[in-house]
Design a protein around this motif. Structure first.
Motif, mmCIF file in Angstrom:
data_model
loop_
_atom_site.group_PDB
_atom_site.id
_atom_site.type_symbol
_atom_site.label_atom_id
_atom_site.label_comp_id
_atom_site.label_asym_id
_atom_site.label_seq_id
_atom_site.Cartn_x
_atom_site.Cartn_y
_atom_site.Cartn_z
ATOM 1 N N SER A 49 0.812 -1.215 0.000
ATOM 2 C CA SER A 49 0.000 0.000 0.000
ATOM 3 C C SER A 49 0.847 1.266 0.000
ATOM 4 C CB SER A 49 -0.953 0.009 1.196
ATOM 5 O OG SER A 49 -0.219 -0.043 2.405
ATOM 6 N N ASP A 50 2.107 1.167 0.403
ATOM 7 C CA ASP A 50 2.977 2.348 0.381
ATOM 8 C C ASP A 50 3.711 2.499 -0.954
ATOM 9 O OD1 ASP A 50 5.084 0.516 0.442
ATOM 10 O OD2 ASP A 50 5.798 1.108 2.421
ATOM 11 N N GLY A 51 3.431 1.600 -1.897
ATOM 12 C CA GLY A 51 4.009 1.698 -3.233
ATOM 13 C C GLY A 51 5.312 0.959 -3.437
ATOM 14 N N SER A 52 5.792 0.283 -2.417
ATOM 15 C CA SER A 52 7.047 -0.450 -2.574
ATOM 16 C C SER A 52 6.783 -1.847 -3.129
ATOM 17 C CB SER A 52 7.798 -0.537 -1.249
ATOM 18 O OG SER A 52 7.037 -1.216 -0.286
ATOM 19 N N ILE A 53 7.705 -2.307 -3.965
ATOM 20 C CA ILE A 53 7.582 -3.641 -4.548
ATOM 21 C C ILE A 53 7.915 -4.669 -3.485
ATOM 22 C CG2 ILE A 53 8.521 -5.234 -6.254
ATOM 23 C CD1 ILE A 53 8.915 -2.801 -8.088
ATOM 24 N N VAL A 54 6.968 -5.562 -3.246
ATOM 25 C CA VAL A 54 7.130 -6.604 -2.237
ATOM 26 C C VAL A 54 7.757 -7.841 -2.861
ATOM 27 C CG1 VAL A 54 5.881 -8.132 -0.657
ATOM 28 C CG2 VAL A 54 5.164 -5.755 -0.920
ATOM 29 N N GLN A 55 7.286 -8.181 -4.069
ATOM 30 C CA GLN A 55 7.767 -9.405 -4.692
ATOM 31 C C GLN A 55 7.468 -9.373 -6.184
ATOM 32 O OE1 GLN A 55 6.433 -12.871 -2.637
ATOM 33 N NE2 GLN A 55 7.502 -14.273 -3.966
ATOM 34 N N LYS A 56 8.350 -9.974 -6.976
ATOM 35 C CA LYS A 56 8.128 -10.196 -8.402
ATOM 36 C C LYS A 56 8.153 -11.698 -8.624
ATOM 37 C CE LYS A 56 10.561 -6.114 -10.131
ATOM 38 N NZ LYS A 56 11.674 -5.657 -10.975
ATOM 39 N N VAL A 57 7.200 -12.178 -9.384
ATOM 40 C CA VAL A 57 7.152 -13.604 -9.717
ATOM 41 C C VAL A 57 7.092 -13.720 -11.235
ATOM 42 C CG1 VAL A 57 5.864 -15.754 -9.495
ATOM 43 C CG2 VAL A 57 5.951 -14.156 -7.571
ATOM 44 N N VAL A 58 8.055 -14.416 -11.811
ATOM 45 C CA VAL A 58 8.101 -14.628 -13.246
ATOM 46 C C VAL A 58 7.513 -15.996 -13.548
ATOM 47 C CG1 VAL A 58 9.606 -14.840 -15.256
ATOM 48 C CG2 VAL A 58 10.152 -13.185 -13.464
ATOM 49 N N GLY A 59 6.576 -16.025 -14.471
ATOM 50 C CA GLY A 59 5.960 -17.281 -14.886
ATOM 51 C C GLY A 59 4.637 -17.520 -14.194
#
Length: 74
Positions: A49-59
């Motif tokens: 909610s603060d705009g920070s990327i928590v996680q990226k998942v590819v696929g």
């Protein structure tokens, strides 16, 4: 993946905002993918909610895994 995401949208309504982009057809999506350094489709970017990327998942991922990540967002 669309059926999984569509199914979760209703269950997380008011809690999570889903944004889907076709990075090949949507100029905004293409710019966003470039700015985030995304190279593969699908890639899921989970943002707090603060705009920070928590996680990226590819696929692709299972519905259970997506729920786990969504439930951890604050």
């Amino acid at each position: 993946m669309a059926p999984v995401v569509d199914g979760l949208k209703g269950q997380y309504e008011g809690k999570v905002e889903f944004k889907l982009y076709d990075v090949e057809k949507d100029k905004e999506g293409g710019r966003l993918a470039d700015s985030l350094g995304l190279q593969y489709v699908p890639t899921f970017v989970f943002v707090s909610s603060d705009g920070s990327i928590v996680q990226k998942v590819v696929g692709e991922m299972t519905e259970a895994r997506m729920r786990e990540i969504l439930d951890s967002l604050k």
